[in-house]
Design an enzyme around this catalytic site. Structure first.
Site, PDB file in Angstrom:
ATOM      1  CG  LEU A   1       2.403 -30.336  -5.675  1.00  0.00           C
ATOM      2  CD1 LEU A   1       0.927 -30.027  -5.912  1.00  0.00           C
ATOM      3  CD2 LEU A   1       3.232 -29.882  -6.857  1.00  0.00           C
TER       4      LEU A   1
ATOM      5  CD  GLU B   1      18.875 -26.922  -4.231  1.00  0.00           C
ATOM      6  OE1 GLU B   1      18.316 -26.229  -5.084  1.00  0.00           O
ATOM      7  OE2 GLU B   1      19.287 -26.474  -3.169  1.00  0.00           O
TER       8      GLU B   1
ATOM      9  CE1 TYR C   1      13.110 -27.662  -1.486  1.00  0.00           C
ATOM     10  CE2 TYR C   1      14.970 -27.881  -2.993  1.00  0.00           C
ATOM     11  CZ  TYR C   1      13.603 -27.836  -2.777  1.00  0.00           C
ATOM     12  OH  TYR C   1      12.736 -27.962  -3.833  1.00  0.00           O
TER      13      TYR C   1
ATOM     14  NE  ARG D   1      10.645 -20.828  -6.357  1.00  0.00           N
ATOM     15  CZ  ARG D   1       9.732 -21.801  -6.426  1.00  0.00           C
ATOM     16  NH1 ARG D   1      10.096 -23.034  -6.689  1.00  0.00           N
ATOM     17  NH2 ARG D   1       8.453 -21.538  -6.224  1.00  0.00           N
TER      18      ARG D   1
ATOM     19  NE  ARG E   1      19.875 -23.223 -10.276  1.00  0.00           N
ATOM     20  CZ  ARG E   1      21.069 -23.179  -9.680  1.00  0.00           C
ATOM     21  NH1 ARG E   1      22.172 -23.485 -10.362  1.00  0.00           N
ATOM     22  NH2 ARG E   1      21.171 -22.849  -8.399  1.00  0.00           N
TER      23      ARG E   1
ATOM     24  NE  ARG F   1      19.822 -27.202  -9.308  1.00  0.00           N
ATOM     25  CZ  ARG F   1      19.049 -26.321  -8.714  1.00  0.00           C
ATOM     26  NH1 ARG F   1      18.049 -25.767  -9.371  1.00  0.00           N
ATOM     27  NH2 ARG F   1      19.261 -25.991  -7.479  1.00  0.00           N
TER      28      ARG F   1
HETATM   29  P1  NAD Z   1       5.288 -23.053  -4.035  1.00  0.00           P
HETATM   30  O1  NAD Z   1       5.971 -22.481  -2.850  1.00  0.00           O
HETATM   31  O2  NAD Z   1       4.622 -22.114  -4.968  1.00  0.00           O
HETATM   32  O3  NAD Z   1       4.240 -24.160  -3.589  1.00  0.00           O
HETATM   33  C1  NAD Z   1       4.327 -24.872  -2.385  1.00  0.00           C
HETATM   34  C2  NAD Z   1       2.972 -24.782  -1.736  1.00  0.00           C
HETATM   35  O4  NAD Z   1       3.005 -25.549  -0.528  1.00  0.00           O
HETATM   36  C3  NAD Z   1       2.607 -23.341  -1.327  1.00  0.00           C
HETATM   37  O5  NAD Z   1       1.354 -22.965  -1.837  1.00  0.00           O
HETATM   38  C4  NAD Z   1       2.577 -23.391   0.195  1.00  0.00           C
HETATM   39  O6  NAD Z   1       1.606 -22.529   0.770  1.00  0.00           O
HETATM   40  C5  NAD Z   1       2.254 -24.858   0.440  1.00  0.00           C
HETATM   41  N1  NAD Z   1       2.674 -25.276   1.763  1.00  0.00           N
HETATM   42  C6  NAD Z   1       3.909 -25.136   2.308  1.00  0.00           C
HETATM   43  N2  NAD Z   1       3.901 -25.568   3.579  1.00  0.00           N
HETATM   44  C7  NAD Z   1       2.636 -25.985   3.835  1.00  0.00           C
HETATM   45  C8  NAD Z   1       2.010 -26.520   4.971  1.00  0.00           C
HETATM   46  N3  NAD Z   1       2.683 -26.696   6.131  1.00  0.00           N
HETATM   47  N4  NAD Z   1       0.702 -26.850   4.908  1.00  0.00           N
HETATM   48  C9  NAD Z   1       0.013 -26.660   3.761  1.00  0.00           C
HETATM   49  N5  NAD Z   1       0.550 -26.146   2.635  1.00  0.00           N
HETATM   50  C10 NAD Z   1       1.852 -25.812   2.674  1.00  0.00           C
HETATM   51  O7  NAD Z   1       6.389 -23.910  -4.828  1.00  0.00           O
HETATM   52  P2  NAD Z   1       6.274 -24.697  -6.201  1.00  0.00           P
HETATM   53  O8  NAD Z   1       7.288 -24.146  -7.115  1.00  0.00           O
HETATM   54  O9  NAD Z   1       4.856 -24.811  -6.624  1.00  0.00           O
HETATM   55  O10 NAD Z   1       6.817 -26.138  -5.765  1.00  0.00           O
HETATM   56  C11 NAD Z   1       5.984 -27.248  -5.508  1.00  0.00           C
HETATM   57  C12 NAD Z   1       6.851 -28.471  -5.209  1.00  0.00           C
HETATM   58  O11 NAD Z   1       7.755 -28.717  -6.298  1.00  0.00           O
HETATM   59  C13 NAD Z   1       7.723 -28.326  -3.962  1.00  0.00           C
HETATM   60  O12 NAD Z   1       7.777 -29.548  -3.297  1.00  0.00           O
HETATM   61  C14 NAD Z   1       9.102 -27.981  -4.506  1.00  0.00           C
HETATM   62  O13 NAD Z   1      10.129 -28.391  -3.637  1.00  0.00           O
HETATM   63  C15 NAD Z   1       9.100 -28.754  -5.815  1.00  0.00           C
HETATM   64  N6  NAD Z   1      10.029 -28.147  -6.799  1.00  0.00           N
HETATM   65  C16 NAD Z   1       9.641 -27.113  -7.592  1.00  0.00           C
HETATM   66  C17 NAD Z   1      10.532 -26.594  -8.515  1.00  0.00           C
HETATM   67  C18 NAD Z   1      10.147 -25.521  -9.505  1.00  0.00           C
HETATM   68  O14 NAD Z   1      10.806 -25.440 -10.527  1.00  0.00           O
HETATM   69  N7  NAD Z   1       9.123 -24.721  -9.275  1.00  0.00           N
HETATM   70  C19 NAD Z   1      11.835 -27.086  -8.595  1.00  0.00           C
HETATM   71  C20 NAD Z   1      12.207 -28.122  -7.744  1.00  0.00           C
HETATM   72  C21 NAD Z   1      11.279 -28.654  -6.857  1.00  0.00           C
HETATM   73  N1  UDP Z   2      20.103 -15.644  -8.314  1.00  0.00           N
HETATM   74  C1  UDP Z   2      20.699 -14.442  -8.749  1.00  0.00           C
HETATM   75  N2  UDP Z   2      20.042 -13.267  -8.506  1.00  0.00           N
HETATM   76  C2  UDP Z   2      18.832 -13.203  -7.886  1.00  0.00           C
HETATM   77  C3  UDP Z   2      18.237 -14.425  -7.470  1.00  0.00           C
HETATM   78  C4  UDP Z   2      18.905 -15.621  -7.690  1.00  0.00           C
HETATM   79  O1  UDP Z   2      21.803 -14.442  -9.306  1.00  0.00           O
HETATM   80  O2  UDP Z   2      18.301 -12.077  -7.740  1.00  0.00           O
HETATM   81  C5  UDP Z   2      20.792 -16.930  -8.621  1.00  0.00           C
HETATM   82  C6  UDP Z   2      20.973 -17.906  -7.457  1.00  0.00           C
HETATM   83  O3  UDP Z   2      22.150 -17.641  -6.749  1.00  0.00           O
HETATM   84  C7  UDP Z   2      21.057 -19.234  -8.210  1.00  0.00           C
HETATM   85  C8  UDP Z   2      20.127 -19.046  -9.401  1.00  0.00           C
HETATM   86  O4  UDP Z   2      19.947 -17.632  -9.534  1.00  0.00           O
HETATM   87  O5  UDP Z   2      22.356 -19.438  -8.707  1.00  0.00           O
HETATM   88  C9  UDP Z   2      18.767 -19.712  -9.305  1.00  0.00           C
HETATM   89  O6  UDP Z   2      18.184 -19.369  -8.068  1.00  0.00           O
HETATM   90  P1  UDP Z   2      16.689 -19.694  -7.662  1.00  0.00           P
HETATM   91  O7  UDP Z   2      16.412 -18.944  -6.408  1.00  0.00           O
HETATM   92  O8  UDP Z   2      15.750 -19.470  -8.782  1.00  0.00           O
HETATM   93  O9  UDP Z   2      16.635 -21.234  -7.299  1.00  0.00           O
HETATM   94  P2  UDP Z   2      17.557 -22.516  -7.494  1.00  0.00           P
HETATM   95  O10 UDP Z   2      17.636 -22.807  -8.945  1.00  0.00           O
HETATM   96  O11 UDP Z   2      18.903 -22.215  -6.897  1.00  0.00           O
HETATM   97  O12 UDP Z   2      16.809 -23.557  -6.732  1.00  0.00           O
END
Ligand code: NAD
Ligand code: UDP
Length: 398
Positions: A94, A139, A183, A233, A258, A339
């Site tokens: 993650l 994404e 990303y 976010r 979204r 999306r």
């Molecule tokens: P988050 O930022 O809360 O979690 C990521 C974790 O990774 C953090 O705790 C951070 O400290 C850890 N991390 C980052 N770099 C590190 C490193 N070098 N060494 C050790 N730990 C490290 O984000 P999240 O929302 O929990 O996302 C988790 C995964 O899901 C990510 O890969 C993200 O791209 C993917 N994702 C999440 C969403 C969502 O809706 N939340 C959407 C798309 C993708």
């Molecule tokens: N966004 C916004 N106002 C804010 C933060 C984000 O309008 O204060 C918009 C951003 O431009 C994007 C959407 O909200 O269109 C979702 O952004 P987020 O950072 O949650 O992540 P994404 O879905 O783009 O990965």
């Protein structure tokens, strides 16, 4: 109590290595593993703040959880990472930089974190024959084909042009100067690497593409449990502004769409993936809720409505303002227009279908945020009011 998977097989307790397991998704996944299953969690992260409630000694799951404070980027020669992967049955990766504000301001870190840093994880999974569940992102789809058509074009409503399908939809990114796509591009590269390694070295894998999972513990509130200058976010941005009585900022008018999914429902999907390897191996899964598809403007309006309701204030007290993406995120920002996940594959293979509607999700998120942050916000207001008039503070921009 014995538990069985979808094929009626008894579920054996697994040792699961969760890299980046201390973040938003990781913290909810670890809760589920520890509270509801007999699996063991080996958590690797640079921070344990979001999982400290799981690390308390004397809890009934204590023997089933370990936390290793490791920055995988700085783990020279992977001295810490390699033995922890070798000791596990399953690896879930993650770890990532995954807040859009970083994509164009820290492009090199974003690329490394989402691709280069994940390569040794894939290689150790091959070396030790471990199953890998890799967290990618919705994404990777980028923009929809429909976004290139005029707004009122008759084809706009043809679902093939916007519904995102794991094995059919193309991945459409903006030009190289739009660093927003660092990303998505890095995530795509590691997906392709995993896919290629599975063909060459029989790597057992599942790729998860989350579609805007939201819930408590997502990111941070600026200036309270995160830096004031950082941009989290959208859920955390809007929540912070509501708590402070400031306008919610709509980037480029908030016209992007979204589909939001509640974290605890999404975690059910992850557990199904973990416990049904025969159904999940070799597959890519969209995990999201197409029923909760809104524009960001609609999200802001709904959050205002719910927040006003929860705090018993008139909704008219809260406003939105339009800001340009250039001002909000800096140059290089670009956006996904729509999306909407196609859910056929996960529904067919694992029978997963989320049900929770956006209003209910937002109420849970805002109730949690009010409880979590109310005293910090009150202290901030009290100390600011010593220096400013109330009018200046509540009407000022950030
Ligand atoms: P988050 O930022 O809360 O979690 C990521 C974790 O990774 C953090 O705790 C951070 O400290 C850890 N991390 C980052 N770099 C590190 C490193 N070098 N060494 C050790 N730990 C490290 O984000 P999240 O929302 O929990 O996302 C988790 C995964 O899901 C990510 O890969 C993200 O791209 C993917 N994702 C999440 C969403 C969502 O809706 N939340 C959407 C798309 C993708
Ligand atoms: N966004 C916004 N106002 C804010 C933060 C984000 O309008 O204060 C918009 C951003 O431009 C994007 C959407 O909200 O269109 C979702 O952004 P987020 O950072 O949650 O992540 P994404 O879905 O783009 O990965």
């Amino acid at each position: 109590m014995e538990r069985f998977n979808l094929d009626g097989e008894k579920i054996k307790p697994l040792t699961i290595c969760l890299i980046g397991g201390g973040g938003f998704i990781g913290s909810h996944l670890c809760e589920k593993l520890l509270y509801k299953t007999q699996h063991t969690a080996i958590i690797i992260d640079i921070s344990s703040t979001k999982i400290k409630h799981l690390l308390r000694p004397y809890s009934c799951w204590f023997g089933r959880v370990q936390f290793h404070e490791i920055n995988v980027k700085r783990d020279t020669l992977h001295r810490h990472l390699e033995p922890l992967i070798a000791a596990s049955d399953l690896v879930i990766n993650l770890a990532a930089i995954c807040t859009p504000a970083n994509y164009n301001t820290r492009p090199l870190d974003t690329i490394k974190s989402n691709s280069v840093d994940a390569i040794p994880v894939v290689e150790f999974c091959i070396k030790y024959k471990k199953r890998l569940i890799h967290f990618s992102s919705c994404e990777v789809y980028g923009k929809t084909i429909g976004s290139f058509l005029p707004k009122d074009h008759a084809l706009q409503n043809v679902s093939e042009l916007y519904l995102l399908k794991e094995y059919d939809s193309p991945c459409i990114f903006g030009s190289i100067d739009k660093q927003r796509w660092t990303y998505a591009c890095a995530k795509q590269m590691i997906e392709r690497l995993i896919y290629a390694q599975s063909a060459l070295h029989s790597l057992e894998f599942t790729i998860v593409r989350p579609f805007n999972w939201i819930g408590p513990r997502m990111d941070f509130i600026r200036g309270i449990d995160g830096p004031r200058e950082a941009v989290p976010r959208v859920l955390a941005c809007f929540t912070g502004n509501l708590l402070r009585g400031k306008p919610l900022k709509l980037v480029d008018g908030g016209q992007s769409q979204r589909s939001f999914c509640y974290i605890k429902e999404a975690i059910e999907a992850v557990l199904l993936i973990i416990e049904n390897p025969a159904r999940a191996n070799g597959k890519i899964f969209n995990v999201g809720n197409p029923e909760n598809d809104v524009t960001i403007k609609q999200l802001a309006e709904l959050m205002i409505e719910v927040y006003a309701d929860v705090t018993k204030q008139p909704a008219s007290k809260f406003t939105t303002i339009d800001v340009s993406s250039n001002n909000f995120y800096g140059p290089g920002y670009d956006d996904s227009d729509k999306r909407i996940p196609d859910m056929t594959i996960i529904n067919r293979e694992l029978g997963w279908k989320p049900a929770m509607r956006l209003r209910t999700i937002l109420k849970l998120c805002l109730d949690h945020a009010i409880n979590e942050y109310k005293s910090a916000i009150k202290n901030e207001c009290d100390s600011l009011l010593e220096f400013h008039t109330g009018y200046e503070y509540f009407s000022g921009s950030e």
